[in-house]
Design an enzyme around this catalytic site. Structure first.
Site, short mmCIF file in Angstrom:
data_model
loop_
_atom_site.label_atom_id
_atom_site.label_comp_id
_atom_site.label_asym_id
_atom_site.label_seq_id
_atom_site.Cartn_x
_atom_site.Cartn_y
_atom_site.Cartn_z
CE LYS A 81 46.55 37.97 44.97
NZ LYS A 81 45.60 37.65 43.74
CG HIS A 100 43.09 34.42 37.42
ND1 HIS A 100 42.21 35.04 38.07
CD2 HIS A 100 43.74 33.48 38.49
CE1 HIS A 100 42.11 34.98 39.51
NE2 HIS A 100 43.05 33.84 39.92
CG ASP A 102 44.44 30.41 41.67
OD1 ASP A 102 44.30 31.31 41.18
OD2 ASP A 102 43.66 29.84 42.66
CG HIS A 156 39.23 31.41 39.97
ND1 HIS A 156 40.13 30.47 39.59
CD2 HIS A 156 39.77 32.13 40.66
CE1 HIS A 156 41.27 30.73 40.04
NE2 HIS A 156 41.05 31.90 40.90
O1 LIG Z 1 39.08 36.98 45.68
C1 LIG Z 1 38.78 35.72 45.49
O2 LIG Z 1 37.67 35.08 45.86
C2 LIG Z 1 39.61 35.06 44.36
C3 LIG Z 1 40.93 35.63 44.22
C4 LIG Z 1 41.92 35.12 43.23
O3 LIG Z 1 41.40 34.35 42.30
C5 LIG Z 1 43.08 35.17 43.39
O4 LIG Z 1 43.84 35.83 44.06
O5 LIG Z 1 43.78 34.31 42.64
FE LIG Z 2 42.86 32.99 41.43
#
Ligand SMILES: O=C(O)CCC(=O)C(=O)O
Ligand SMILES: [Fe+2]
Length: 214
Positions: A81, A100, A102, A156
Site C-alpha cells: 500500500k 488502529h 493491522d 498505531h
Molecule cells: O504511514 C504509516 O507510517 C503507517 C500507515 C498505516 O498504519 C497503515 O497503512 O496501516
Molecule cells: Fe497500520
C-alpha cells in the site's frame, strides 16, 4: 526470544537485506515504474518474511516452520500500500490515519524521512524514529491471535506535518482469505485457554472493516 537483540538484525542485514533497496528514495516517482520496483522489492521481502516467521516461531518455543505454515505458508500474500499524507495547515487538529491495529500477520513498512508514525505504549503515543535503510515491522492481529496473545498487535496511528509531505510504503503479509486462523493448539491448555475465536481471514476482515465485534 530477544526480538530486539542486534544479532538477528545483523543477520538479516548481512544475509538478506541489501541496504540500498530499503531507503524510500529508491521508490520510483511514477506509478508505471512501480511494477519493476515492486518485483525487485518482493524478491527481498519473501526471504525476509520467511526468516522473521522462523524467529517468531522459535520465540513461541515452536519448530521454526510452524507459524508460517499456520498462517498460510507459501499461499500467504503480500499487499503493498502506498500512503500519501500532504502537508496540513492544522496538524494539531488532524491525523493521517486514526489509531488502529493491522489485521494481517505482520506489516513491513518503509517511511520517508518525515516523522509521523506513532505507537501506543503504556497509554502514551510514542514517535517511531526514522532510521534510513531500515524497515519497521508491526505485529498484526493474525499473529496476536495465532500466538494466543503472546505477541501483541500494535496500536498505531500517524500524525501529519505542516510543511512536508509524508509517505509510507507498508507491505501487509496476509493469510489466504479462506484460511481459518485461531490460537495454535500447541499454545493452549486447560490452564491457558484460547483467548480468541477461530475464524477465516475473510470473515475476520469483514468484521474488522465493518466494525462488527469479532
Ligand atoms: O504511514 C504509516 O507510517 C503507517 C500507515 C498505516 O498504519 C497503515 O497503512 O496501516
Ligand atoms: Fe497500520
Amino acid at each position: 526470544m530477544k526480538i530486539d537483540s542486534p544479532t538477528w538484525v545483523d543477520v538479516l542485514y548481512q544475509n538478506i537485506w541489501p541496504p540500498h533497496i530499503v531507503n524510500y528514495n529508491n521508490w520510483p516517482q511514477n506509478p508505471p515504474e512501480y511494477r519493476k520496483a515492486n518485483d525487485e522489492y518482493c524478491k527481498y521481502l519473501v526471504p525476509l518474511v520467511d526468516r522473521l516467521f522462523e524467529y517468531l516461531s522459535t520465540g513461541l518455543d515452536l519448530e521454526k516452520n510452524v507459524l508460517k505454515e499456520a498462517l498460510g505458508g507459501e499461499n500467504m500474500t503480500m499487499l503493498l500500500k502506498i500512503n500519501y499524507y500532504p502537508p496540513c495547515p492544522r496538524p494539531d487538529l488532524a491525523l493521517g490515519v486514526a489509531p488502529h491495529t493491522d489485521m494481517c500477520t505482520v506489516t513491513l513498512l518503509v517511511p520517508n524521512d518525515v516523522p509521523g508514525l506513532q505507537i501506543l505504549k503504556d497509554d502514551h503515543w510514542i514517535d517511531v524514529k526514522y532510521n534510513p535503510n531500515s524497515i519497521i515491522m508491526n505485529i498484526g492481529d493474525q499473529l496476536e491471535i495465532s500466538s494466543n496473545g503472546k505477541y501483541k498487535s500494535v496500536l498505531h496511528r500517524t500524525t501529519v506535518n505542516k510543511d512536508r509531505t509524508r509517505m509510507s510504503w507498508p507491505v501487509f503479509c496476509e493469510p489466504p482469505e479462506d484460511l481459518v486462523i485461531g490460537p495454535l493448539p500447541q499454545l493452549i491448555s486447560v490452564e491457558n485457554p484460547a483467548k480468541f475465536k477461530s475464524k477465516n481471514y475473510k470473515d475476520y476482515a469483514y468484521c474488522k472493516l465493518n466494525k462488527i465485534p469479532q
